[in-house]
Design a protein around this motif. Structure first.
Motif, mmCIF file in Angstrom:
data_model
loop_
_atom_site.group_PDB
_atom_site.id
_atom_site.type_symbol
_atom_site.label_atom_id
_atom_site.label_comp_id
_atom_site.label_asym_id
_atom_site.label_seq_id
_atom_site.Cartn_x
_atom_site.Cartn_y
_atom_site.Cartn_z
ATOM 1 N N TRP A 1 -10.837 2.231 0.765
ATOM 2 C CA TRP A 1 -10.685 2.718 2.189
ATOM 3 C C TRP A 1 -11.464 3.862 2.391
ATOM 4 O O TRP A 1 -11.620 4.841 1.559
ATOM 5 C CB TRP A 1 -9.237 2.841 2.495
ATOM 6 N N GLY A 2 -12.016 4.158 3.544
ATOM 7 C CA GLY A 2 -12.523 5.450 3.795
ATOM 8 C C GLY A 2 -11.563 6.480 3.934
ATOM 9 O O GLY A 2 -10.196 6.176 4.155
ATOM 10 N N GLN A 3 -12.027 7.612 4.512
ATOM 11 C CA GLN A 3 -11.267 8.834 4.712
ATOM 12 C C GLN A 3 -10.712 8.723 6.156
ATOM 13 O O GLN A 3 -9.602 9.413 6.607
ATOM 14 C CB GLN A 3 -11.731 10.316 4.425
ATOM 15 N N TYR B 1 -9.725 3.667 10.321
ATOM 16 C CA TYR B 1 -10.548 3.514 8.684
ATOM 17 C C TYR B 1 -11.336 2.262 8.704
ATOM 18 O O TYR B 1 -11.052 0.988 9.202
ATOM 19 C CB TYR B 1 -9.072 3.217 7.881
ATOM 20 N N LEU C 1 -12.021 -7.788 11.699
ATOM 21 C CA LEU C 1 -12.831 -8.227 10.479
ATOM 22 C C LEU C 1 -13.883 -9.067 10.519
ATOM 23 O O LEU C 1 -14.159 -9.628 11.437
ATOM 24 C CB LEU C 1 -11.878 -9.457 9.882
ATOM 25 N N ASP D 1 -5.588 -8.700 19.207
ATOM 26 C CA ASP D 1 -5.354 -9.160 20.464
ATOM 27 C C ASP D 1 -5.616 -7.769 21.350
ATOM 28 O O ASP D 1 -6.057 -7.934 22.445
ATOM 29 C CB ASP D 1 -4.134 -9.785 20.904
ATOM 30 N N GLY E 1 -4.512 -9.123 9.612
ATOM 31 C CA GLY E 1 -3.828 -8.834 8.266
ATOM 32 C C GLY E 1 -2.614 -7.984 9.046
ATOM 33 O O GLY E 1 -2.839 -6.629 8.669
ATOM 34 N N TYR F 1 0.591 -1.196 0.085
ATOM 35 C CA TYR F 1 -0.145 0.127 0.052
ATOM 36 C C TYR F 1 0.996 1.021 -0.143
ATOM 37 O O TYR F 1 1.878 1.217 0.386
ATOM 38 C CB TYR F 1 -0.989 0.114 1.326
ATOM 39 N N PHE G 1 0.714 -5.536 9.316
ATOM 40 C CA PHE G 1 1.261 -4.611 8.471
ATOM 41 C C PHE G 1 2.705 -4.676 8.878
ATOM 42 O O PHE G 1 2.988 -4.711 10.117
ATOM 43 C CB PHE G 1 0.586 -3.227 8.377
ATOM 44 N N GLY G 2 3.575 -4.235 8.040
ATOM 45 C CA GLY G 2 4.917 -3.925 8.389
ATOM 46 C C GLY G 2 4.945 -2.471 8.853
ATOM 47 O O GLY G 2 3.756 -1.819 8.709
ATOM 48 N N GLN G 3 6.070 -1.994 9.316
ATOM 49 C CA GLN G 3 5.994 -0.696 10.123
ATOM 50 C C GLN G 3 6.169 0.397 9.038
ATOM 51 O O GLN G 3 5.968 1.418 9.550
ATOM 52 C CB GLN G 3 7.187 -0.657 11.005
ATOM 53 N N TYR H 1 -7.061 -5.146 0.771
ATOM 54 C CA TYR H 1 -8.016 -4.421 0.987
ATOM 55 C C TYR H 1 -7.902 -3.240 -0.022
ATOM 56 O O TYR H 1 -7.040 -2.609 -0.076
ATOM 57 C CB TYR H 1 -7.835 -3.565 2.329
ATOM 58 N N ALA I 1 -5.856 8.205 3.303
ATOM 59 C CA ALA I 1 -5.978 6.847 3.424
ATOM 60 C C ALA I 1 -5.042 6.049 2.664
ATOM 61 O O ALA I 1 -4.636 6.504 1.533
ATOM 62 C CB ALA I 1 -7.347 6.202 2.950
ATOM 63 N N PRO I 2 -4.556 4.662 3.049
ATOM 64 C CA PRO I 2 -3.877 3.986 2.358
ATOM 65 C C PRO I 2 -4.392 3.769 0.941
ATOM 66 O O PRO I 2 -5.611 3.545 0.612
ATOM 67 C CB PRO I 2 -3.536 2.626 3.216
ATOM 68 N N LEU J 1 -3.984 0.450 -2.207
ATOM 69 C CA LEU J 1 -3.573 -0.607 -2.827
ATOM 70 C C LEU J 1 -2.786 -0.655 -3.878
ATOM 71 O O LEU J 1 -3.360 0.081 -5.164
ATOM 72 C CB LEU J 1 -4.933 -1.617 -2.676
ATOM 73 N N GLN K 1 -4.674 3.847 12.886
ATOM 74 C CA GLN K 1 -3.186 4.624 12.828
ATOM 75 C C GLN K 1 -3.251 5.387 13.918
ATOM 76 O O GLN K 1 -3.766 6.468 13.896
ATOM 77 C CB GLN K 1 -3.252 5.206 11.414
ATOM 78 N N TYR L 1 3.714 0.543 2.869
ATOM 79 C CA TYR L 1 3.401 -0.645 3.809
ATOM 80 C C TYR L 1 3.144 -2.074 3.194
ATOM 81 O O TYR L 1 2.422 -1.763 2.056
ATOM 82 C CB TYR L 1 2.269 -0.265 4.815
ATOM 83 N N LYS M 1 2.034 6.941 13.711
ATOM 84 C CA LYS M 1 2.637 5.722 13.651
ATOM 85 C C LYS M 1 2.016 4.886 12.415
ATOM 86 O O LYS M 1 1.433 5.654 11.435
ATOM 87 C CB LYS M 1 2.072 5.058 14.788
ATOM 88 N N GLY M 2 2.217 3.689 12.326
ATOM 89 C CA GLY M 2 1.894 2.863 11.204
ATOM 90 C C GLY M 2 0.523 2.269 11.382
ATOM 91 O O GLY M 2 -0.349 2.667 12.296
ATOM 92 N N LEU M 3 0.156 1.332 10.496
ATOM 93 C CA LEU M 3 -1.194 0.724 10.264
ATOM 94 C C LEU M 3 -1.369 -0.240 11.240
ATOM 95 O O LEU M 3 -0.446 -1.128 11.429
ATOM 96 C CB LEU M 3 -1.513 0.532 8.738
ATOM 97 N N GLN N 1 1.819 -5.640 3.885
ATOM 98 C CA GLN N 1 0.835 -6.570 4.649
ATOM 99 C C GLN N 1 0.565 -7.940 4.241
ATOM 100 O O GLN N 1 0.362 -8.350 3.052
ATOM 101 C CB GLN N 1 -0.520 -5.817 4.502
ATOM 102 N N TRP O 1 -4.040 -3.390 12.065
ATOM 103 C CA TRP O 1 -5.440 -4.065 11.860
ATOM 104 C C TRP O 1 -6.167 -4.136 13.157
ATOM 105 O O TRP O 1 -5.545 -4.711 13.945
ATOM 106 C CB TRP O 1 -5.141 -5.527 11.020
ATOM 107 N N VAL P 1 -9.289 -0.803 10.459
ATOM 108 C CA VAL P 1 -7.808 -0.501 10.602
ATOM 109 C C VAL P 1 -7.498 0.688 11.233
ATOM 110 O O VAL P 1 -8.217 1.772 10.751
ATOM 111 C CB VAL P 1 -7.188 -0.542 9.101
#
Lengths: 107, 123
Positions: free
Chosen positions: B113-115, B95, B50, B62, A96, A36, A98-100, B110, A43-44, A46, B39, A87, B43-45, A89, B47, B37
């Motif tokens: 995605w929404g905004q 998101y 689902l 978790d 799912g 992504y 994700f990488g950092q 995926y 937003a990300p 794909l 963020q 990213y 920072k990163g994404l 994933q 999940w 998802v």
């Protein structure tokens, strides 16, 4: 849980450069890997799924390769729009992971 | 054209609850698995959850299991995330995202995605 590790975390490059980003999975995910692109405040998006399949409408300068635990995203001839964070994933499992992220900056 | 619009974010105190919604349009919502998802700032994404297209199976990270509940109303083309017992570390943009493949019960990338909607947990 499957862990995803990207390298590098930051990459400085110039317009026209070829760049590669690596993503490693903590266990085999076959080819269930996506890439992504995320621009600031957006937003990300794909780019690639199943490790190497280009999503509709994504420029052909983007390509993906790899299987098992090691994957690569390549951007040929970097364009101004490509400066963003990328990213990987895994979707081998329901979570799912994700990488950092790898930030591609202008040199 | 696929369109996802999240709502319901805001500032909430630790321990309180919030319910996010994701309104879908432009596709047959009931045919697709949906995700949340998040963020955290800078920072990163990550999940979060689902729900399969039929709504019968749900999965959680978790970090939110037992506190968050994902659900959907296919008659109203809407996805939900009920967030209870919120913590400071839940502060993030949330998101909603759509599975690329329809009518499947296996994971997928995926493709829409929404905004995003910002949730801030702070006293």
């Amino acid at each position: 849980d499957i862990q995803m590790t990207q390298s590098p975390s930051t990459l400085s490059a110039s317009v026209g450069d070829r760049v590669t980003i690596t993503c490693r999975a903590s266990q085999s995910i076959t080819n269930w890997l996506a890439w992504y692109q995320q621009r600031p405040g957006k937003a990300p998006k794909l780019l690639i799924y199943k490790a190497s399949t280009l999503e509709n409408g994504v420029p052909s300068r983007f390509s993906g390769s790899g299987s098992g635990t090691e994957f690569i995203l390549t951007i040929n001839s970097l364009q101004p729009d490509d400066f963003a964070t990328y990213y990987c994933q895994q979707y081998n499992s329901y979570s799912g992971t994700f990488g950092q992220g790898t930030k591609v900056e202008i040199k | 054209q696929v369109h996802l619009v999240e709502s319901g974010g805001g500032v909430v105190q630790p321990g309180r609850s919030l319910r996010l919604s994701c309104a879908a349009s432009g596709f047959t919502f009931g045919n697709y698995g949906m995700h949340w998802v998040r963020q955290a700032p800078g920072k990163g994404l990550e999940w979060v959850a689902l729900i399969w297209f039929h709504g019968r199976n749900k999965y959680y990270a978790d970090s939110v299991k037992g506190r968050f509940t994902i659900s959907r109303d296919n008659s109203k083309n809407t996805l939900f995330l009920q967030m209870d017992n919120l913590r400071a570390e839940d502060t993030a943009v949330y998101y909603c995202a759509r599975d690329r493949d329809d009518i499947v019960v296996v994971p997928s990338a995926y493709d829409s995605w929404g905004q995003g909607t910002l949730v801030t947990v702070s006293s």
